[in-house]
Design a protein around this motif. Structure first.
Motif, PDB file in Angstrom:
ATOM      1  N   MET A  24       0.680  -1.195  -0.153  1.00  0.00           N
ATOM      2  CA  MET A  24      -0.240  -0.156   0.428  1.00  0.00           C
ATOM      3  C   MET A  24       0.982   0.949  -0.165  1.00  0.00           C
ATOM      4  O   MET A  24       2.087   1.372  -0.063  1.00  0.00           O
ATOM      5  CB  MET A  24      -0.791  -0.429   0.955  1.00  0.00           C
ATOM      6  CG  MET A  24      -0.167   0.567   2.539  1.00  0.00           C
ATOM      7  SD  MET A  24      -0.714  -0.348   3.928  1.00  0.00           S
ATOM      8  CE  MET A  24       0.228  -1.376   4.086  1.00  0.00           C
ATOM      9  N   GLN A  44      -4.039  -3.568   0.227  1.00  0.00           N
ATOM     10  CA  GLN A  44      -3.919  -2.477   1.598  1.00  0.00           C
ATOM     11  C   GLN A  44      -4.268  -3.348   2.672  1.00  0.00           C
ATOM     12  O   GLN A  44      -4.490  -4.058   2.967  1.00  0.00           O
ATOM     13  CB  GLN A  44      -5.710  -1.883   1.402  1.00  0.00           C
ATOM     14  CG  GLN A  44      -5.378  -0.860  -0.030  1.00  0.00           C
ATOM     15  CD  GLN A  44      -4.980   0.084  -0.272  1.00  0.00           C
ATOM     16  OE1 GLN A  44      -4.532   0.579   0.336  1.00  0.00           O
ATOM     17  NE2 GLN A  44      -4.448   0.594  -1.795  1.00  0.00           N
ATOM     18  N   LEU A 174     -10.249  -0.728  -2.582  1.00  0.00           N
ATOM     19  CA  LEU A 174      -9.788  -1.351  -2.999  1.00  0.00           C
ATOM     20  C   LEU A 174     -10.736  -2.478  -3.388  1.00  0.00           C
ATOM     21  O   LEU A 174     -10.488  -3.083  -4.003  1.00  0.00           O
ATOM     22  CB  LEU A 174     -10.145  -1.695  -0.688  1.00  0.00           C
ATOM     23  CG  LEU A 174      -9.460  -2.775  -0.533  1.00  0.00           C
ATOM     24  CD1 LEU A 174      -8.127  -3.026  -0.718  1.00  0.00           C
ATOM     25  CD2 LEU A 174      -9.760  -2.949   0.990  1.00  0.00           C
TER      26      LEU A 174
END
Ligand SMILES: Cc1ncc(C[n+]2csc(CCOP(=O)(O)OP(=O)(O)O)c2C)c(N)n1
Length: 200
Positions: A24, A44, A174
């Motif tokens: 990330m 993430q 995401l």
């Protein structure tokens, strides 16, 4: 010292046909700034686990090249990842660690590589003899191209400056990225199945 964005720019045209997993933050934003593609997945939250995600993909899809863009802080958080890499040695995995000696994406706190810990040495000692450290764009591009052509697990430690984009939040959510990447993998699998059926 070189910048990570220049390394990404140098190899961007070579990663069309592989699965790409990034950590990330800064790396993800930089890669997206060059242009998002459905074969890119930006992991993430789960710091340290991009390498493990890449390993899982590489083992499940041995015919598919998998590239992981990692960071020193993330790797230091999951050092056992090296030993698992070494145990399974996927021939189709290219592991790039951008070592900026800091946790850049959360403010730039120095990591252990700033006080001498050597990720190439750790990778070698874990059982990845092809680990190498690069300091210039030419060395990076050359090591990356060799790794993409080759059939051996490799960890490339690129020593880069601790600089990144102004912001790390991008427009791609995401969930959208997750579903898009899954569909991309399914498409590859369908096409592989068709090839196998055709060849009898
Ligand atoms: C388990 C966990 N701990 C902490 C964080 C917060 N965090 C997000 S990115 C990051 C720094 C990552 O450092 P590095 O891998 O060196 O990459 P860089 O930001 O330098 O590009 C941290 C600490 C997190 N997301 N997950």
């Amino acid at each position: 010292m070189i910048e990570r964005i220049d390394c990404l720019r140098a190899v961007y045209s070579r990663i069309n046909d592989c699965l790409v997993v990034t950590i990330m933050g800064a790396v993800a934003a930089e890669l997206q700034s060059l242009g998002h593609r459905p074969n890119f997945f930006y992991l993430q939250h789960a710091m340290g686990l991009a390498s493990s995600t890449g390993l899982g993909l590489a083992l499940c899809m041995p015919e598919q090249k998998v590239v992981v863009f990692d960071g020193d802080g993330s790797v230091l958080m999951n050092l056992g990842g090296f030993t698992t890499f070494a145990r399974y040695r996927p021939k189709n995995l290219v592991h790039v660690i951008f070592d900026n000696q800091s946790l850049l994406s959360v403010g730039g706190f120095p990591t252990a590589t700033s006080t001498g810990s050597d990720l190439e040495g750790i990778a070698r000692a874990a059982g990845i003899p092809q680990a190498k450290t690069v300091h210039t764009i030419e060395e990076f591009t050359c090591a990356f191209d060799d790794a993409m052509r080759g059939h051996e697990l490799i960890s490339i430690v690129a020593k880069v400056e601790a600089v990144g984009p102004k912001g790390y939040v991008t427009e791609l959510s995401l969930l959208e990225n997750r579903f898009q990447f899954k569909r991309h993998i399914e498409k590859i699998r369908r096409s592989n199945r068709r090839e196998i059926e055709k060849s009898g």
